[in-house]
Scaffold this motif. Structure first.
Motif, short mmCIF file in Angstrom:
data_model
loop_
_atom_site.label_atom_id
_atom_site.label_comp_id
_atom_site.label_asym_id
_atom_site.label_seq_id
_atom_site.Cartn_x
_atom_site.Cartn_y
_atom_site.Cartn_z
N CYS B 261 0.81 -1.23 0.00
CA CYS B 261 0.00 0.00 0.00
C CYS B 261 0.84 1.28 0.00
CB CYS B 261 -0.94 0.07 1.19
SG CYS B 261 -2.06 -1.31 1.26
N ASP B 262 2.15 1.20 0.01
CA ASP B 262 2.96 2.43 0.05
C ASP B 262 3.61 2.68 -1.31
OD1 ASP B 262 4.66 0.36 0.06
OD2 ASP B 262 5.82 0.96 1.81
N VAL B 263 4.46 3.69 -1.34
CA VAL B 263 5.11 4.06 -2.59
C VAL B 263 5.95 2.90 -3.12
CG1 VAL B 263 6.87 5.56 -3.55
CG2 VAL B 263 5.12 6.51 -2.11
N PHE B 264 6.60 2.21 -2.21
CA PHE B 264 7.47 1.12 -2.65
C PHE B 264 6.65 -0.01 -3.27
CE2 PHE B 264 10.61 -2.35 -1.85
CZ PHE B 264 11.62 -1.81 -2.62
N ALA B 265 5.45 -0.25 -2.75
CA ALA B 265 4.60 -1.30 -3.32
C ALA B 265 4.22 -0.94 -4.75
CB ALA B 265 3.36 -1.48 -2.47
N ARG B 266 3.88 0.33 -4.97
CA ARG B 266 3.52 0.75 -6.32
C ARG B 266 4.72 0.65 -7.25
NH1 ARG B 266 0.22 3.98 -2.96
NH2 ARG B 266 1.38 5.92 -2.87
N TYR B 267 5.89 0.95 -6.68
CA TYR B 267 7.12 0.81 -7.46
C TYR B 267 7.32 -0.65 -7.87
CZ TYR B 267 12.16 0.77 -8.35
OH TYR B 267 13.39 0.59 -8.91
N LYS B 268 7.13 -1.55 -6.89
CA LYS B 268 7.37 -2.96 -7.19
C LYS B 268 6.37 -3.49 -8.20
CE LYS B 268 7.68 -4.74 -2.98
NZ LYS B 268 7.88 -5.69 -1.90
N VAL B 269 5.13 -3.01 -8.13
CA VAL B 269 4.13 -3.47 -9.10
C VAL B 269 4.59 -3.12 -10.50
CG1 VAL B 269 1.81 -3.07 -9.96
CG2 VAL B 269 2.19 -3.37 -7.54
N ARG B 270 5.06 -1.89 -10.68
CA ARG B 270 5.45 -1.50 -12.04
C ARG B 270 6.67 -2.27 -12.51
NH1 ARG B 270 3.47 3.43 -10.27
NH2 ARG B 270 1.62 4.03 -11.42
N MET B 271 7.61 -2.49 -11.60
CA MET B 271 8.79 -3.25 -12.00
C MET B 271 8.39 -4.66 -12.41
SD MET B 271 11.18 -1.11 -11.81
CE MET B 271 12.79 -1.85 -11.84
N ASP B 358 8.36 13.69 0.44
CA ASP B 358 7.49 12.54 0.25
C ASP B 358 6.37 12.84 -0.73
OD1 ASP B 358 8.96 11.17 2.06
OD2 ASP B 358 7.68 11.66 3.75
N LEU B 359 5.91 14.08 -0.68
CA LEU B 359 4.85 14.48 -1.62
C LEU B 359 5.31 14.25 -3.06
CD1 LEU B 359 2.23 15.98 -2.40
CD2 LEU B 359 3.47 18.08 -2.12
N ILE B 360 6.58 14.61 -3.31
CA ILE B 360 7.12 14.41 -4.65
C ILE B 360 7.18 12.93 -4.98
CG2 ILE B 360 9.08 14.87 -6.14
CD1 ILE B 360 7.68 17.37 -5.21
N ALA B 361 7.63 12.15 -4.00
CA ALA B 361 7.72 10.70 -4.23
C ALA B 361 6.33 10.11 -4.47
CB ALA B 361 8.38 10.03 -3.03
N ILE B 362 5.35 10.60 -3.71
CA ILE B 362 4.00 10.05 -3.85
C ILE B 362 3.42 10.40 -5.21
CG2 ILE B 362 1.65 10.24 -2.98
CD1 ILE B 362 2.98 10.61 -0.18
N SER B 363 3.59 11.66 -5.61
CA SER B 363 3.04 12.02 -6.92
C SER B 363 3.79 11.29 -8.02
CB SER B 363 3.09 13.54 -7.12
OG SER B 363 4.31 13.94 -7.66
N GLY B 364 5.08 11.02 -7.80
CA GLY B 364 5.82 10.23 -8.77
C GLY B 364 5.30 8.80 -8.83
N SER B 365 4.94 8.26 -7.67
CA SER B 365 4.51 6.87 -7.65
C SER B 365 3.13 6.69 -8.27
CB SER B 365 4.49 6.34 -6.22
OG SER B 365 3.35 6.82 -5.54
N LEU B 366 2.35 7.78 -8.35
CA LEU B 366 1.05 7.67 -9.01
C LEU B 366 1.19 7.76 -10.52
CD1 LEU B 366 -1.16 9.84 -6.67
CD2 LEU B 366 -1.17 7.39 -6.86
N ASP B 367 2.35 8.22 -10.98
CA ASP B 367 2.66 8.24 -12.41
C ASP B 367 1.62 9.04 -13.20
OD1 ASP B 367 3.91 7.76 -14.74
OD2 ASP B 367 3.25 5.70 -14.97
#
Lengths: 362, 375, 152
Positions: B261-271, B358-367
């Motif tokens: 559910c966090d940024v890293f999870a979204r990262y892993k999904v895309r990878m 973190d805001l930047i990371a979160i908006s990045g993770s939403l792509d």
């Protein structure tokens, strides 16, 4: 020992005696000051421009690119062209900014890096001023630049700038401690803060090798903390391009921006030079204990080459950091300093003091 | 400008420290403005403001024929241009009850996956940039270039290739098509581990990405966050699985779900989706059947009066197209339910309480792709 | 998996006022404006249906009336239904807001308000999303813009 290293004091001495033959002693001092000032100005500009070029080439190599290659051979003149462009650019006045502080800030930053340059030993006998508190002086002066950064952030009347400046303040004030303590380690070994004495004490081996593991630990801490102190990646929170557009120098343009830019690179040079001097022997060639023949051969490489190659080695390491790591967050940055680096360096100092007390070092 | 805005934003009577992130900002990936209220470094709340590049695509569709409006859909989510085209084409085919040749289905699916790969590569570049790892940008673009070269060879354009037409394709693919894709699969299988080496395993990166931007499954469903962002919150929303289209029913692939559910999870999904896309491509590329590149279509397409609805999975989530036709050659009303529109507005919910970085990371993770929000 | 007829039966039982038109692509339910919120609330809370995912919410201007169209999906059972509300008042169309049920509706409804001028009751922040305050409602069929829109 190390007698056949060329001593620049013979050259400076002959210039001094030649000048003394021409004019009265007051004028000699005046003209020497002008001469030294000019040399430093030139060196500052050249090293700064070269560092910008080097950074662009290094990052290009890391990123599978070519880098600047159009202006001059291998793009060597690119930074000079950039400098001319920056000189000609308009200085944009910011509405409701504090005009005095806004204009003063870049000068404070650049003057601080100038002052620090003066005390660095570039080669044997080539040092503008050899303070007996050299290490302290360089540290103190280079950390003064935070005042310029804070002023820039405050006076810009921009919220991004203010956040950047506040971050920078917190960061530099914290990491100053670790830089100081890691340098103190070698000061304890040497028993002197004078840079020339520190270098002389490394004639039979550099401190990073002589000082057992504690010296190596303080070298690593110095590398991390000084990278943070000069606001370079991965600790470039004050600029944080992707978060704060350009942090404290968002609103600056033209030559004032160039000042910040140049000062950043020169600060990198200064911390690398300080690290090279304190840990890697400065201009002192690579000597191993009492291997006379080996040491003699090493002495044939001019001391100025030793100094600059060590400095640029450290600079390349700092650049390597920047182009590899993601940026830290502000709370992680302060956690790293206050919870890890500071306790480690305090403990390290105690261990070193014990080693020195027992006389276990070489 | 209304009085309300002046009071709220500019004067700041409530003494909040408000910064406007955007419309010109390196990390908003386009002309998005986030009105961020800060307390020190912490985000108290944020309000997204959109509409800076609103082009009225839905209105323009009402004046264009179905063949023409395909070219407008490219311009919504320009990184999933092919999927957008395909959605419109499939809705026309549905309405006219045209059976497209198998070859077309295979090629469309291959293009879908290539486009998804290219999009995820660009996301990876930009995500690294957002976190301050500038080198990742060039690693990703280096590999994306290979996909764009395949596109260029077959369709003549690299980014917005309106190659899909109602009923099939505009023309047949280049003879090198299969060989180049096979070369690319082989190449990218060696390069994808480099991505992990540079970013995924990095301690700083993991500290930055883990435990921030928590979006529960309920939040994801409630806000309609789909695509890899939703799947990072264990929301099973892959249209390729729910309602297979093209050749997706003929290939084996997994829907990647993460429970972090966090940024890293979204990262892993895309990878993981990049690996999945490669395997889909591998299954399809050798089995493209021979045949026509298009079904027989009338030169003027008129949809029978009625309402049609179709969903496809773009690189960012679920794109739904809703068409109301009155029997004319242009639609009476065309609605695009774009994935980024829903994905953006969850920002306030998941970024409040975290730091600016973190805001930047979160908006990045939403792509996010902003033209897709504004349409 | 329930089919279309069974789904219609269940939903008719929930709100008897719904009209189910024939021959549509998806199961479609036309509901009066005053029952709209109740129906959607029941669709969401009914454990047999649990339509918890609002795919899209939009409107269509049929010149005689305004129709608000919602596409709802149940992520547990994968049913997909369309809920429609016909608003005959084109001058001051108003309808209940779904924000209390689906957070995503906040911005979907703001978009509808922006482009169609349909007001949503109980909406927390009903402001225009894309366009300027005095632009008019461009997706209405009687909207004219001499400068920017070329008529064919």
């Amino acid at each position: 020992m190390s007698s056949n290293i060329y001593d620049f004091s013979s050259l400076t001495g002959s210039i001094h005696s030649w000048l003394s033959g021409l004019m009265s002693s007051g004028w000699v001092i005046f003209s020497e000051m002008v001469l030294v000032g000019l040399v430093f100005l030139l060196m500052y500009a050249l090293i700064g421009l070269f560092l910008v070029y080097l950074e662009r080439k290094v990052c290009a190599i890391m990123q599978n690119r070519v880098g600047p290659n159009r202006v001059g051979k291998w793009g060597l003149l690119q930074t000079i062209a950039d400098l001319i462009k920056l000189l000609l650019k308009e200085l944009i006045p910011i509405r409701k900014s504090d005009a005095l502080l806004f204009n003063l800030a870049p000068f404070i930053v650049i003057i601080c890096s100038f002052l620090a340059m003066a005390a660095l030993p570039y080669a044997k006998g080539l040092q503008a001023i050899d303070f007996n508190i050299g290490v302290f002086y360089v540290m103190a002066v280079s950390s003064l630049s935070v005042v310029g950064i804070l002023l820039a952030g405050w006076s810009s009347n921009s919220k991004y700038s203010l956040i950047g400046a506040m971050r920078s303040g917190a960061q530099i004030v914290s990491y100053e401690l670790s830089v100081g303590l890691s340098l103190l380690a070698i000061v304890v070994f040497t028993g002197s803060m004078q840079l020339s004495t520190i270098i002389e004490s490394q004639a039979n081996g550099w401190w990073i090798f002589k000082g057992h593991i504690p010296a190596f630990i303080s070298f690593i801490i110095f590398l991390i903390a000084s990278t943070a102190e000069i606001n370079r990646g991965p600790f470039d929170l004050a600029e944080a391009e992707s978060e704060l557009t350009a942090g404290f120098h968002t609103e600056y343009s033209g030559i004032k921006f160039a000042f910040f830019f140049l000062a950043e690179y020169m600060n990198m040079f200064i911390v690398a030079a300080l690290g090279a001097t304190v840990f890697l022997g400065g201009w002192m060639p690579f000597h191993v204990g009492n291997w006379e023949g080996f040491n003699l051969i090493m002495d044939y490489i001019p001391s100025v080459v030793w100094f600059f190659s060590k400095t640029f080695f450290l600079i390349l390491i700092i650049m390597w950091f920047k182009w590899t790591f993601p940026r830290l967050r502000i709370d992680q940055l302060l956690t790293l300093e206050w919870k890890y680096l500071l306790p480690i360096s305090l403990l390290n100092i105690v261990v070193i003091a014990f080693i020195v007390l027992m006389g276990w070092h070489f | 400008m209304s009085e309300e805005i002046i009071k709220d934003v500019i004067v700041g009577e409530n003494e909040d420290y408000i910064i406007n992130m955007g419309p010109q900002h390196p990390s908003t990936h386009g002309v998005l403005r986030l009105e961020v209220c800060l307390k020190g470094e912490t985000v108290k709340y944020l309000t997204p403001h959109v509409g800076y590049i609103h082009r009225g695509i839905e209105k323009m569709c009402e004046a264009n024929t179905y063949q023409q409006l395909i070219h407008l859909t490219d311009r919504m989510d320009y990184l999933s241009a092919h999927m957008n085209n395909e959605a419109v084409c499939m809705i026309v085919e549905d309405a006219l009850q045209v059976e497209v040749p198998e070859r077309v289905k295979y090629i469309r699916t291959i293009l879908d996956e290539l486009n998804r790969l290219a999009s995820h590569q660009l996301w990876w570049c930009a995500f690294g940039m957002d976190l301050g790892a500038l080198t990742s940008f060039f690693y990703g673009l280096r590999d994306r270039e290979h996909i764009l070269d395949i596109f260029e060879e077959s369709f003549g354009s690299r980014l917005l290739h309106s190659f899909v037409m109602p009923g099939g394709l505009m023309h047949d693919v280049h003879p090198n098509f299969q060989k180049r894709i096979k070369d690319f699969i082989k190449y990218f299988r060696t390069k994808l581990p480099e991505y992990d080496q540079l970013l995924t395993g990095n301690v700083i990166f993991q500290n930055r990405a883990k435990g921030i931007g928590m979006m529960s499954r309920e939040t994801a469903i409630g806000f309609g966050v789909t695509g890899p962002s939703g799947r990072g919150s264990n929301f099973s929303c892959d249209v390729r699985k729910i309602a297979p289209y093209g050749a997706y029913d003929k290939v084996q692939f997994n829907e990647i779900l993460e429970t972090g559910c966090d940024v890293f999870a979204r990262y892993k999904v895309r990878m993981a989706e990049m690996w999945e896309s490669l395997s889909i491509l591998e299954q399809l590329v050798d089995n493209i059947p021979e045949g026509d590149f298009t079904a027989k279509m009338k030169p003027i397409i008129k949809l029978p009066a009625g309402e049609y609805f179709r969903r496809v999975e773009t690189a960012r989530g679920e794109l739904a197209v809703y068409v109301v036709s009155d029997g004319n050659k242009s639609p009476y009303r065309m609605k695009f339910r774009t994935p980024n529109f829903s994905n953006l507005f969850v920002m306030n919910e998941i970024a409040s309480g975290y730091k600016i970085a973190d805001l930047i990371a979160i908006s990045g993770s939403l792509d996010l792709v902003i033209p897709d929000i504004d349409r | 998996m329930l089919n279309k007829e069974e789904l219609s039966e269940i939903i008719r039982a929930l709100v008897p006022e719904v009209v189910v038109p024939e021959g549509t692509q998806l199961p479609e339910f036309i509901v009066p404006a005053e029952n709209y919120f109740t129906l959607v609330e029941k669709l969401k809370s009914d454990p047999k249906l649990s339509f918890n995912y609002l795919i899209s919410q939009t409107a269509v201007d049929f010149q005689t009336n305004m129709t608000v169209v919602c596409h709802l999906e149940s992520t547990n059972f994968r049913y997909l239904v369309v809920v429609k509300v016909v608003l005959t008042d084109r001058e001051n169309p108003a309808i209940d807001s779904l924000v209390a049920l689906y957070p995503t509706a906040e911005y979907l409804e703001r978009e509808i308000f922006d482009l169609f001028g349909i007001r949503f009751n109980n909406h927390p922040n009903l402001k225009r999303l894309f366009l300027e305050d005095n632009y008019g409602y461009p997706l209405r069929k009687d909207f004219r813009d001499e400068i920017n829109i070329i008529e064919r």
